[in-house]
Design a protein around this motif. Structure first.
Motif, PDB file in Angstrom:
ATOM      1  N   GLU A 227       0.925  -1.090   0.003  1.00 55.98           N
ATOM      2  CA  GLU A 227       0.012  -0.187  -0.300  1.00 55.98           C
ATOM      3  C   GLU A 227       0.996   1.445  -0.385  1.00 55.98           C
ATOM      4  O   GLU A 227       1.999   1.401   1.123  1.00 55.98           O
ATOM      5  N   THR A 228       0.843   2.111  -0.641  1.00 59.31           N
ATOM      6  CA  THR A 228       1.347   3.425  -0.750  1.00 59.31           C
ATOM      7  C   THR A 228       0.475   4.185  -0.960  1.00 59.31           C
ATOM      8  O   THR A 228      -0.792   4.308  -1.188  1.00 59.31           O
TER       9      THR A 228
ATOM     10  N   VAL B 280      -0.556   6.242  -3.894  1.00 61.49           N
ATOM     11  CA  VAL B 280      -0.809   6.293  -5.257  1.00 61.49           C
ATOM     12  C   VAL B 280      -1.038   4.383  -5.717  1.00 61.49           C
ATOM     13  O   VAL B 280      -1.973   4.308  -6.622  1.00 61.49           O
ATOM     14  N   GLY B 281      -1.942   4.091  -4.333  1.00 60.55           N
ATOM     15  CA  GLY B 281      -2.224   3.257  -4.076  1.00 60.55           C
ATOM     16  C   GLY B 281      -1.166   1.687  -4.269  1.00 60.55           C
ATOM     17  O   GLY B 281      -0.815   1.409  -3.273  1.00 60.55           O
ATOM     18  N   LYS B 282      -2.537   0.607  -4.560  1.00 63.94           N
ATOM     19  CA  LYS B 282      -1.466  -0.673  -4.034  1.00 63.94           C
ATOM     20  C   LYS B 282      -0.985  -0.922  -5.720  1.00 63.94           C
ATOM     21  O   LYS B 282      -1.319  -1.362  -6.525  1.00 63.94           O
ATOM     22  N   VAL B 283       1.295  -0.871  -4.798  1.00 62.16           N
ATOM     23  CA  VAL B 283       2.117  -1.127  -6.176  1.00 62.16           C
ATOM     24  C   VAL B 283       2.440  -2.834  -5.752  1.00 62.16           C
ATOM     25  O   VAL B 283       2.838  -3.140  -4.575  1.00 62.16           O
ATOM     26  N   LEU B 284       3.303  -2.849  -7.398  1.00 62.53           N
ATOM     27  CA  LEU B 284       4.280  -4.045  -6.741  1.00 62.53           C
ATOM     28  C   LEU B 284       5.702  -3.840  -5.562  1.00 62.53           C
ATOM     29  O   LEU B 284       6.159  -2.333  -6.005  1.00 62.53           O
ATOM     30  N   VAL B 285       6.118  -4.749  -4.835  1.00 62.71           N
ATOM     31  CA  VAL B 285       6.608  -4.464  -3.922  1.00 62.71           C
ATOM     32  C   VAL B 285       8.359  -5.742  -3.637  1.00 62.71           C
ATOM     33  O   VAL B 285       7.823  -7.013  -4.272  1.00 62.71           O
ATOM     34  N   GLY B 286       9.248  -5.846  -4.126  1.00 62.01           N
ATOM     35  CA  GLY B 286      10.539  -7.123  -3.538  1.00 62.01           C
ATOM     36  C   GLY B 286      10.055  -7.141  -2.404  1.00 62.01           C
ATOM     37  O   GLY B 286       9.430  -6.918  -2.141  1.00 62.01           O
ATOM     38  N   ALA B 287      10.520  -8.088  -1.846  1.00 61.16           N
ATOM     39  CA  ALA B 287      10.768  -8.988  -1.139  1.00 61.16           C
ATOM     40  C   ALA B 287      11.347  -8.170   0.245  1.00 61.16           C
ATOM     41  O   ALA B 287      10.931  -8.276   1.661  1.00 61.16           O
ATOM     42  N   ASP B 288      12.210  -6.496   0.412  1.00 65.12           N
ATOM     43  CA  ASP B 288      12.037  -6.185   1.110  1.00 65.12           C
ATOM     44  C   ASP B 288      11.191  -4.839   1.505  1.00 65.12           C
ATOM     45  O   ASP B 288      11.004  -4.362   2.600  1.00 65.12           O
ATOM     46  N   GLY B 289       9.411  -5.082   0.812  1.00 69.86           N
ATOM     47  CA  GLY B 289       8.629  -4.260   1.109  1.00 69.86           C
ATOM     48  C   GLY B 289       8.687  -2.978   0.163  1.00 69.86           C
ATOM     49  O   GLY B 289       7.897  -1.905  -0.080  1.00 69.86           O
ATOM     50  N   ARG B 290      10.473  -2.953  -0.197  1.00 73.77           N
ATOM     51  CA  ARG B 290      10.298  -1.541  -1.522  1.00 73.77           C
ATOM     52  C   ARG B 290       9.550  -1.989  -2.860  1.00 73.77           C
ATOM     53  O   ARG B 290       9.809  -2.467  -3.431  1.00 73.77           O
ATOM     54  N   THR B 291       8.940  -0.351  -2.921  1.00 71.47           N
ATOM     55  CA  THR B 291       8.310  -0.320  -3.994  1.00 71.47           C
ATOM     56  C   THR B 291       9.177  -0.502  -5.652  1.00 71.47           C
ATOM     57  O   THR B 291       9.656  -0.482  -5.648  1.00 71.47           O
ATOM     58  N   LEU B 292       8.525  -1.287  -6.947  1.00 66.65           N
ATOM     59  CA  LEU B 292       9.236  -1.921  -7.957  1.00 66.65           C
ATOM     60  C   LEU B 292       8.589  -1.006  -9.132  1.00 66.65           C
ATOM     61  O   LEU B 292       7.636   0.249  -8.829  1.00 66.65           O
ATOM     62  N   TYR B 293       9.653  -0.674  -9.838  1.00 68.10           N
ATOM     63  CA  TYR B 293       9.203   0.663 -10.764  1.00 68.10           C
ATOM     64  C   TYR B 293       9.574  -0.182 -12.223  1.00 68.10           C
ATOM     65  O   TYR B 293      10.132  -1.038 -12.378  1.00 68.10           O
ATOM     66  N   LEU B 294       8.480   0.688 -12.415  1.00 71.26           N
ATOM     67  CA  LEU B 294       8.674   0.590 -14.452  1.00 71.26           C
ATOM     68  C   LEU B 294       9.597   1.500 -15.326  1.00 71.26           C
ATOM     69  O   LEU B 294       9.289   2.567 -14.867  1.00 71.26           O
ATOM     70  N   PHE B 295      10.177   1.363 -16.420  1.00 75.12           N
ATOM     71  CA  PHE B 295      10.455   2.399 -16.581  1.00 75.12           C
ATOM     72  C   PHE B 295      10.329   1.993 -17.941  1.00 75.12           C
ATOM     73  O   PHE B 295      11.062   1.784 -19.116  1.00 75.12           O
TER      74      PHE B 295
END
Length: 173
Positions: free
Chosen positions: A62-63, A65-80
């Motif tokens: 939860e962020t 900007v809504g629910k987004v993908l996160v890595g194993a450490d809970g940090r947000t993942l991004y696309l380029f």
């Protein structure tokens, strides 16, 4: 003061990355998936980069900007948006700011993540990067904890960066 600290940490990371020699586990490089099961607060620093794990975990967080993908450490993942055909267009200085999410095995889908959208792509350096809906996934060095989305809707290295939704599209917001 805070901005100069981030610049200093980034400069130190770039210096260490450019020193050459054999990369040791825990040295500067891509942020990886070996913290499966680690709590988001156990993540030590945005420049920490352990060796790749057998399986990368991709979950939802939860962020603002809504629910987004996160890595194993809970940090947000991004696309380029510059990435094309499932291949990364981010290396060198770009990858120092936007560390790729890499793995040594098949990515694992957490609750709410569509397993059929998970995949991998080989990077120029031979590492295997996690993809979602054919988008290579990255962390942002300035995100320091779960819920941070400071890299969302940011222009850098020739295109825009966005947090990723469970549908594999850029988050709105």
């Amino acid at each position: 003061m805070r901005k100069s600290l981030h610049v200093g940490v980034l400069a130190l990371g770039l210096f260490a990355a450019g020193c050459g020699g054999e990369q040791q586990p825990g040295s500067t490089g891509p942020v990886t998936a070996d913290r499966v099961g680690a709590s988001p607060t156990s993540y030590e620093s945005p420049t920490a980069s352990p060796t790749a794990a057998a399986e990368a975990m991709v979950g939802l967080g939860e962020t603002s900007v809504g629910k987004v993908l996160v890595g194993a450490d809970g940090r947000t993942l991004y696309l380029f948006e510059k990435d094309k055909g499932g291949k990364s267009a981010c290396s060198g200085d770009c990858a120092a700011v936007w560390p790729p999410y890499v793995t040594d095995g098949k990515p694992e889908a957490g609750e709410g993540v569509k397993e059929d959208l998970l995949g991998t792509t080989e990077r120029e350096d031979g590492t295997t990067q996690v993809t979602y809906n054919r988008h290579p996934l990255y962390y942002y060095a300035k995100d320091t904890k779960a819920g941070d989305v400071t890299g969302h809707d940011v222009e850098g290295f020739g295109a825009e960066w966005y947090a990723v939704t469970a549908d594999g599209k850029k988050a709105r917001g």
